[in-house]
Structures are given as structure tokens and as C-alpha cells.
Design an enzyme around this catalytic site. Structure first.
Site, PDB file in Angstrom:
ATOM      1  N   TYR A 129       0.861  -1.187   0.000  1.00  0.00           N
ATOM      2  CA  TYR A 129       0.000   0.000   0.000  1.00  0.00           C
ATOM      3  C   TYR A 129       0.889   1.227   0.000  1.00  0.00           C
ATOM      4  O   TYR A 129       1.851   1.315   0.770  1.00  0.00           O
ATOM      5  CB  TYR A 129      -0.890  -0.008   1.244  1.00  0.00           C
ATOM      6  CG  TYR A 129      -1.790   1.200   1.381  1.00  0.00           C
ATOM      7  CD1 TYR A 129      -2.810   1.452   0.455  1.00  0.00           C
ATOM      8  CD2 TYR A 129      -1.636   2.101   2.444  1.00  0.00           C
ATOM      9  CE1 TYR A 129      -3.646   2.554   0.592  1.00  0.00           C
ATOM     10  CE2 TYR A 129      -2.470   3.195   2.590  1.00  0.00           C
ATOM     11  CZ  TYR A 129      -3.475   3.425   1.662  1.00  0.00           C
ATOM     12  OH  TYR A 129      -4.301   4.514   1.805  1.00  0.00           O
ATOM     13  N   LYS A 186       4.420   8.479   9.248  1.00  0.00           N
ATOM     14  CA  LYS A 186       4.185   7.835  10.546  1.00  0.00           C
ATOM     15  C   LYS A 186       5.218   8.260  11.617  1.00  0.00           C
ATOM     16  O   LYS A 186       5.049   9.313  12.193  1.00  0.00           O
ATOM     17  CB  LYS A 186       4.061   6.331  10.358  1.00  0.00           C
ATOM     18  CG  LYS A 186       2.836   6.030   9.457  1.00  0.00           C
ATOM     19  CD  LYS A 186       2.401   4.585   9.361  1.00  0.00           C
ATOM     20  CE  LYS A 186       1.052   4.493   8.672  1.00  0.00           C
ATOM     21  NZ  LYS A 186       1.034   3.866   7.372  1.00  0.00           N
ATOM     22  N   ASP A 228       9.083   2.771  -0.248  1.00  0.00           N
ATOM     23  CA  ASP A 228       8.028   3.337   0.581  1.00  0.00           C
ATOM     24  C   ASP A 228       8.259   2.851   2.008  1.00  0.00           C
ATOM     25  O   ASP A 228       7.924   1.714   2.359  1.00  0.00           O
ATOM     26  CB  ASP A 228       6.644   2.917   0.077  1.00  0.00           C
ATOM     27  CG  ASP A 228       5.530   3.558   0.911  1.00  0.00           C
ATOM     28  OD1 ASP A 228       5.838   4.108   1.991  1.00  0.00           O
ATOM     29  OD2 ASP A 228       4.370   3.493   0.483  1.00  0.00           O
TER      30      ASP A 228
HETATM   31  C1  LIG Z   1       0.342   4.361   6.048  1.00  0.00           C
HETATM   32  C2  LIG Z   1       1.042   4.148   4.762  1.00  0.00           C
HETATM   33  C3  LIG Z   1       0.895   5.022   3.675  1.00  0.00           C
HETATM   34  C4  LIG Z   1      -0.107   6.135   3.667  1.00  0.00           C
HETATM   35  O1  LIG Z   1       0.146   7.094   4.633  1.00  0.00           O
HETATM   36  P1  LIG Z   1      -1.065   8.058   5.084  1.00  0.00           P
HETATM   37  O2  LIG Z   1      -0.391   9.009   6.024  1.00  0.00           O
HETATM   38  O3  LIG Z   1      -2.086   7.183   5.707  1.00  0.00           O
HETATM   39  O4  LIG Z   1      -1.563   8.722   3.861  1.00  0.00           O
HETATM   40  C5  LIG Z   1       1.684   4.822   2.569  1.00  0.00           C
HETATM   41  N1  LIG Z   1       2.561   3.806   2.502  1.00  0.00           N
HETATM   42  C6  LIG Z   1       2.712   2.931   3.507  1.00  0.00           C
HETATM   43  C7  LIG Z   1       3.716   1.835   3.386  1.00  0.00           C
HETATM   44  C8  LIG Z   1       1.945   3.061   4.665  1.00  0.00           C
HETATM   45  O5  LIG Z   1       2.075   2.156   5.640  1.00  0.00           O
END
Ligand SMILES: *Cc1c(COP(=O)(O)O)cnc(C)c1O
Length: 432
Positions: free
Chosen positions: A144, A272, A239
Site C-alpha cells: 500500500y 508515521k 516506501d
Molecule cells: C500508512 C502508509 C501510507 C499512507 O500514509 P497516510 O499518512 O495514511 O496517507 C503509505 N505507505 C505505507 C507503506 C503506509 O504504511
């Protein structure tokens, strides 16, 4: 009869907010039951609307690596608040936070701060496309990268929970350049490069996928991703919104660099943990790539609240605390102790179980061995998981309300919390 305030609030919420929640996985749709409305949190715990206490293994889905309400962070945020909420003009703290991030993740020469992981991931792809002049990119099933249109292709997590391979409202034309491959599938990777290599702007990957529970990219797979990108002039985009400063101070890329000498991605997406619970994320990478961004270059990207002064104060204070000697050793030990405790309890009860962890992030499966891709993760027995989830919830332990999510340890969790969690799980396993 006592009133269930969680239920009352959920009923009210559903009248005014779609599904009663502002992000789908919070709705408990996969596991059933009533979501817990959080009243307050402190350290490793939160209290729901009925005043019931829980050990929190979600930690806002990763940001709360210090636990809730860490005094140094609270103090920094309070001080920043009094100086102003937002200016739309540069501040010293943004520079400090950028420097602090680059010092911890040295593959990045420059970084830009944004407000969410979605924005950061979307912008990184735009830079990759702008810098290479190519449109296509590869993403992996079960990873994601936020909810930008081009990335909502067989994504994991919330979408997987709803059995919805792609979102309505995304025109097919928008995802025509998105190539989705199976995670850890070397053959598909090789074939995709043979066919599309010269048209690829980038690979975007969660190095340790936390949106299909916890699945690591294998070393040979990661090594080959790097080699093929270099060979074909595509960029490797990590990511690390979830894994960044969560699995190690240097993030997951430092974990791969231990085994693959000189290993680095070209660009990194963070979120995060770097915001410590405030809306803050970032994307960065090599200087010549980041200099493609406006106002220096032709790739446009902007944000009214980007680098927000309160969020940067929260992020900086968090980064300061996690940089202290021994932080990740302690965190990693506790995470391992939880995973091995749960595994032992399940094994004793004759339930197939395995788990994995890195730093303060973990996952477990109701399988005898770790899955390598999304299709395998999806074969999990939902009924057993739901029994475990609700059993833990009743006993005051809050884990992710879906099988496709990772778990998070914080510095505030104690060995006693872990022992209590393992005892609760053992109780449930033995009754299964
Ligand atoms: C949480 C997450 C996102 C999205 O971040 P948001 O702050 O919720 O938009 C993108 N990539 C990864 C791997 C994530 O865990």
C-alpha cells in the site's frame, strides 16, 4: 443495564461520517463488532469510551513509537503551539527536521516535508516520472502506498479487507501505466523488465510490507530490484512510511544494506514515526532527483500545511528520543519477546502459528511458516483470527482489527504488558 458508549458513539458517527469512521480499517468490518472509540491514551495504553483500558499494539498504525504522551514530546508540542499553529512561510524547525531525517537515512540528499504518506508517495512517483521522462512504474500486490489514483491497484490493507481489488472512481486510463507484480516473484520481475524496462520510471516497494501483515522482500529479490533499476535507468523508490525509523533508526534500507553491500534506494518515502503522531510525512532522495521539484525544476508539488510548525516540533522531539543509545535494541528485544511468546503459546495448543519482527514492528500468521506474498496471506483462516482478535479485545489487548495489518511495539510497553498479552493469547488458544 449499562450503556455501551462505544456503540452509542458508533451509531451517532454512522449518521454523519461514512461507515462511522474517517479511515476504513477502523470500522472493524473484517472482524465484526463495535469499534472502540478512544477517550485518551498514555504510554502503552488507551482507554475507550466506556473507560476500559487496553494494551495498544497499533499505536496509531505506527507513529507512536515512544508510546502515547511522552513527556518530552508533549512539552515540545506545547511550546510550539504557543508560538503559532501555521504560517505558510518557512521556519527553522523545518530545516532542523530535514537535517535530522537526512542524518538518519543517508541515502537521501534532500527531502521535502508533506502532511500524509499518501501525498508523499504520490509525489515521489511524480518526481520519478518527471526525472526519467517515463510513465510506467511497477508496484507489488499487497503493498500500500496511499490512496492516490494510480496507486489504487490491487492494494492491500483496507482494500483487501473489503475484498475490493481496486477502487471505484479511478478511471482505467489512470492506472494503465501501473504494472502490478507479485511480491517476491523474481520471474515476474525479470519478465516485466524485459518487456517494459526502458519505459519504467520506477519500482515502488514496501521493503518490509506492513500492509499485508508483515512480509519481507527476500534478499535475492531486493538485490535484483536494485540491479534491474540501475541497468534500465529506472529508480528504486522505497516506501518506508511504515518501516521508516520504525524497524531501525536507518529504516528498512539499513537492514538490507547489512546484507547487500552498498545497497541504497534512489528515493525514500517516509511518514508515521517522523511525525510522532502529528500529520507529517516526507519524500526525499538523490539531489539531482529532488532538484526536479518546483521552484527549482519542472515537477510541481505544494502544500498549505507542509512542514507545519507544530508537527515538526512533534517529529523533532520524537527523533531526538529514538536516537538515544540502545533504543532500538530494547524495542527489538521486546518485539521479539512478544512474537516468541505468542508462537510458544499457540504451538503448545497445537495451533499452526508463526511470526516475524524487525525493530518495533511485527506480524504473525496462523500458518506453520511465513508467507512470501499477498495471495498466500489471503488464505488465512479468518474465523480463527476473529476469535483471537475478539478474545484479546475482551481481555484488554488491542491488536489490528484485520489480518492484513502489522503490529507495533512502543518504548512504553513493559515486559509485564507482554506477559499479560501472551497469557491472554494462551487462554484463547487453549480454548480454540
Ligand atoms: C500508512 C502508509 C501510507 C499512507 O500514509 P497516510 O499518512 O495514511 O496517507 C503509505 N505507505 C505505507 C507503506 C503506509 O504504511
Amino acid at each position: 443495564m449499562t450503556i455501551d458508549r462505544n456503540q452509542t458513539l458508533f451509531d451517532r458517527a454512522r449518521q454523519v461520517i461514512p461507515g462511522g469512521v474517517n479511515s476504513p480499517v477502523r470500522a472493524f468490518k473484517a472482524v465484526g463488532g463495535t469499534p472502540r472509540f478512544v477517550q485518551r491514551a498514555q504510554g502503552a495504553y488507551f482507554w475507550d469510551a466506556n473507560g476500559k483500558q487496553y494494551i495498544d499494539y497499533i499505536g496509531s498504525w505506527g507513529p507512536m513509537i515512544l508510546g502515547h504522551g511522552h513527556p518530552a514530546v508533549v512539552e515540545a508540542v506545547q511550546k510550539a503551539l504557543l508560538e503559532g499553529f501555521s504560517f505558510g512561510a518557512p521556519t527553522e524547525r523545518e530545516v532542523e527536521l530535514a537535517e535530522a531525517i537526512l542524518a538518519r537515512v543517508p541515502s537521501m540528499d534532500m527531502v521535502r516535508l508533506v502532511s500524509s504518506g499518501t501525498e508523499a508517495g504520490m509525489s515521489a512517483i511524480r518526481v520519478a516520472r518527471g526525472a526519467t521522462g517515463r510513465s510506467k512504474f511497477i508496484k507489488f500486490e499487497g503493498c500500500y502506498h496511499g490512496h492516490a489514483d494510480a496507486l489504487l491497484v490491487k492494494a492491500g490493507s483496507g482494500l483487501a479487507t473489503f475484498g475490493n481489488p481496486t477502487s471505484a472512481g479511478v478511471p482505467p486510463e489512470v492506472v494503465q501505466h501501473t504494472i502490478v507484480l507479485e511480491y517476491n516473484n523474481l520471474q515476474q520481475l525479470e519478465e516485466a523488465f524485459v518487456t517494459h524496462g526502458k519505459e519504467l520510471a520506477c519500482i515502488i516497494i514496501e521493503p518490509i510490507a506492513g500492509n499485508m501483515n508483515f512480509v519481507r522482500a527476500s534478499l535475492p529479490f531486493m538485490k535484483r530490484c536494485r540491479e534491474l533499476c540501475t541497468q534500465y535507468g529506472a529508480l528504486l523508490v522505497f516506501d518506508e512510511v511504515m518501516t521508516g525509523l520504525r524497524v531501525a533508526l536507518g529504516s528498512a534500507q539499513s537492514v538490507y544494506a547489512r546484507s547487500i553491500p552498498g545497497f541504497e534506494p534512489d528515493m525514500t518515502v517516509l511518514g508515521k514515526v517522523i511525525g510522532g503522531g502529528m500529520p507529517l510525512a516526507a519524500f526525499g532522495g538523490k539531489r539531482h532527483l529532488m532538484e526536479q521539484l518546483a521552484p527549482l525544476g519542472p515537477v510541481y508539488q505544494a502544500g498549505t500545511l507542509s512542514g507545519n510548525p507544530v508537527a515538526t516540533a512533534c517529529g523533532l522531539a520524537t527523533l531526538h528520543e529514538i536516537g538515544k543509545p540502545g533504543f532500538y535494541e530494547d524495542l527489538g528485544r521486546k518485539t521479539q519477546s512478544l512474537v516468541s511468546g505468542l508462537t510458544a503459546a499457540a504451538t503448545k495448543a497445537g495451533i499452526p502459528f508463526c511470526g516475524d519482527s524487525e525493530g518495533g514492528m511485527f506480524g504473525f500468521f496462523l500458518f506453520p511458516e511465513l508467507p512470501q506474498n499477498y495471495a498466500k496471506v489471503m488464505t488465512t483462516d479468518n474465523k480463527t483470527f476473529n476469535t483471537l482478535f475478539h478474545g484479546l479485545l475482551d481481555r484488554g489487548v488491542y491488536i489490528a482489527p484485520a489480518l492484513y495489518e502489522a503490529g507495533f511495539m512502543s518504548a512504553a510497553h513493559t515486559e509485564a504488558d507482554i506477559a499479560e498479552t501472551v497469557a491472554a493469547a494462551a487462554d484463547i488458544f487453549s480454548a480454540l
